[in-house]
Write an enzyme that holds these catalytic residues in place. Sequence first.
Site, PDB file in Angstrom:
ATOM      1  N   LYS A  11       0.843  -1.200   0.000  1.00  0.00           N
ATOM      2  CA  LYS A  11       0.000   0.000   0.000  1.00  0.00           C
ATOM      3  C   LYS A  11       0.875   1.246   0.000  1.00  0.00           C
ATOM      4  CE  LYS A  11       0.849   1.300   4.473  1.00  0.00           C
ATOM      5  NZ  LYS A  11       1.536   2.564   4.857  1.00  0.00           N
ATOM      6  N   ASP A 140      -2.662  -1.495  10.590  1.00  0.00           N
ATOM      7  CA  ASP A 140      -2.882  -1.471   9.148  1.00  0.00           C
ATOM      8  C   ASP A 140      -3.542  -2.740   8.618  1.00  0.00           C
ATOM      9  OD1 ASP A 140      -1.687   0.989   9.107  1.00  0.00           O
ATOM     10  OD2 ASP A 140       0.147   0.352   8.088  1.00  0.00           O
TER      11      ASP A 140
END
Length: 317
Positions: A11, A140
């Site tokens: 990401k 996350d």
Amino acid sequence: MNEVRIPAFAKINVRLDVLGRRPDGFHELRTIFQAVSLHDDLILRRTRGPGVTLQVEGDAALSREPVEKNLVYRAVRLLRRALRVPGGVAVTLRKKIPAGRGLGGGSSDAAAALLGYLRLSGKTLGAGPLMELAASLGADVPFFLSGGRALGIGKGDEIYPLPDVATRHLLVVSPREIHVPTPEAYTWLAARPLYRSAGPANGGLALTKAPKASKIWEFCALTWSAQVAGSSGDFANDFEGPVFLRHPRLRQIKRVLLENGALEASLAGSGSAVFGVFPSPATARRAAVRFPHDQTFVCETISRRRYLRAVSGARVR
């Protein structure tokens, strides 16, 4: 079903705002996550013996660490206990995402392990319990259960899907000699407490009055508009100031990316990777030659639909 192969995507943070330090010691974040095509691969196999085994390929340092420290091992072990699945599982983790560079590789590996083990075992788990289990592994990790583009608030673990935008082409530069430990990066921010004392009428706490208020509205405007999100000028990361101060070469990498065709460039998470957004893969590849001593990855952003298709369509045997 005896084997499942599943990708674990990296990401970037299109935006990363740190609003302040919370009473629990964590920091209050507003961030926009975006999944990208750079990925690790996990292979999960049923075994006759009990327990969980893990083999790491492609990262010598991670392969030498005790497996108990690895989020993949912890994820499979937690889910296996929750589901009460008999029999063992052997996991092979093939690393490509550089570790400790702000690209979310460890968190993504953990989410892929959860999804892959559900597929391998043939079991199901409600979205709520799965999200809670993911959050227990790391802030996350919940994002990587669905990928795409999403808003993260709180510690970054409260996830709200956002509309996907047009595909962006990226060059990710991972400097080999620079590592930025996330806990240290947070101390460098020297963030103020999120709350100030306000007397007993408000329970002794009130939101800090600071320029952060206008920053929140600016952030909200960005999340509301799918048209402008991800365009030049929208990228921002509060870690850049303190991290660049201590590692000036990262600022130089960002400058070189912009000088060589990047429409925008930013630090990845708390670093140390830096990424640039390019008009095409060809321009990204041309810029990559400017970093002969670093790891470089030409990749692209991926939509939620593409992400879910990739992880749910994991190869099985």
